[in-house]
Scaffold this active site. Structure first.
Site, short mmCIF file in Angstrom:
data_model
loop_
_atom_site.label_atom_id
_atom_site.label_comp_id
_atom_site.label_asym_id
_atom_site.label_seq_id
_atom_site.Cartn_x
_atom_site.Cartn_y
_atom_site.Cartn_z
N ASP A 18 2.68 -5.72 10.98
CA ASP A 18 3.70 -5.35 11.98
C ASP A 18 3.55 -6.19 13.24
O ASP A 18 4.54 -6.62 13.84
CB ASP A 18 3.58 -3.87 12.32
N THR B 141 -0.90 7.66 -0.91
CA THR B 141 -2.21 7.61 -1.57
C THR B 141 -3.13 6.54 -0.97
O THR B 141 -4.33 6.56 -1.22
CB THR B 141 -2.04 7.29 -3.06
N ARG C 180 0.83 -1.20 0.00
CA ARG C 180 0.00 0.00 0.00
C ARG C 180 0.87 1.25 0.00
O ARG C 180 1.76 1.40 0.84
CB ARG C 180 -0.93 0.00 1.22
N ASP D 217 -1.65 -2.35 12.95
CA ASP D 217 -1.16 -2.90 11.69
C ASP D 217 -0.92 -4.39 11.89
O ASP D 217 0.02 -4.79 12.60
CB ASP D 217 0.13 -2.19 11.27
#
Length: 210
Positions: free
Chosen positions: A204, A108, A104, A201
């Site tokens: 992570d 954006t 990703r 996340d």
């Protein structure tokens, strides 16, 4: 229109609470994600077709059932989807595994495909696309696009995640209306591309990176 289902099983909800906690360490997070994936797979596979079969037991003939129809492929969206694969294979060990790599753009928030490796008979299988988070829906949509480009029928795809945002569910249903969506939780909203309250996340937390 494909089905959308939140899995409210008590064990799923309990284990999801464990990994939402910011103090849950990497090892426990990884183990519990796999446990949840197994429980989700149990529910997601509920409608797999059966056929009648007669088998000889030590005491006679049993009129029994066995799985029929399409075999299964598990397709994780890299990298976080990897964390759900072993849990599903524990339940369906004969399943083949494909991989779709997405990253990703942090500015954006748009997904980009960088890797696709699938079983040669992917178009003949029931496919579980797995990713812990359904946030904007961009990665899920692109992953399913990649499968369809390779001959997969949309109705043979099920998307399985741990946590979904309403925006992601809406986007995925709009783009791929025949795909069934299964999640352990439908959270409140998106904020800067992350699910709130979510669990952070997932990649992570699975792999101990920042």
């Amino acid at each position: 229109m494909g089905k959308f289902q939140v899995m409210n099983h008590p064990l799923i909800q309990h284990k999801l609470t464990i990994i939402r906690n910011e103090n849950c360490g990497t090892r426990e997070f990884r183990e519990v994600v796999n446990e949840i994936a197994s429980l989700l797979a149990f529910e997601v596979s509920r409608d797999m077709p059966l056929e009648d079969v007669d088998i000889k037991t030590p005491q006679g003939i049993a009129h029994a059932k066995q799985l029929s129809g399409k075999k299964v492929a598990v397709v994780p969206i890299l990298r976080a989807g990897i964390g759900m694969v072993d849990g599903i294979l524990d339940l369906i060990p004969a399943a083949k595994v494909g991989h779709i790599g997405m990253y990703r753009d942090e500015e954006t928030l748009e997904p980009h495909e960088y890797f696709v490796k699938l079983p040669s008979d992917i178009d003949k299988r029931q496919i579980f696309v797995v990713d812990p988070m359904l946030a904007t829906g961009g990665s899920a949509i692109m992953a399913i696009d990649a499968l369809i480009k390779r001959g997969v029928d949309e109705s043979n795809i099920k998307f399985v995640c741990l946590v979904a945002a309403p925006e992601g569910v809406e986007a995925l249903q709009k783009a791929h209306g025949d795909v069934d969506i299964y999640t352990a939780a439908l959270d409140d909203h998106l904020e800067n591309g992350y699910i709130v309250p979510g669990l952070g996340d997932a990649g992570d937390r699975l792999f101990g990176t920042k």
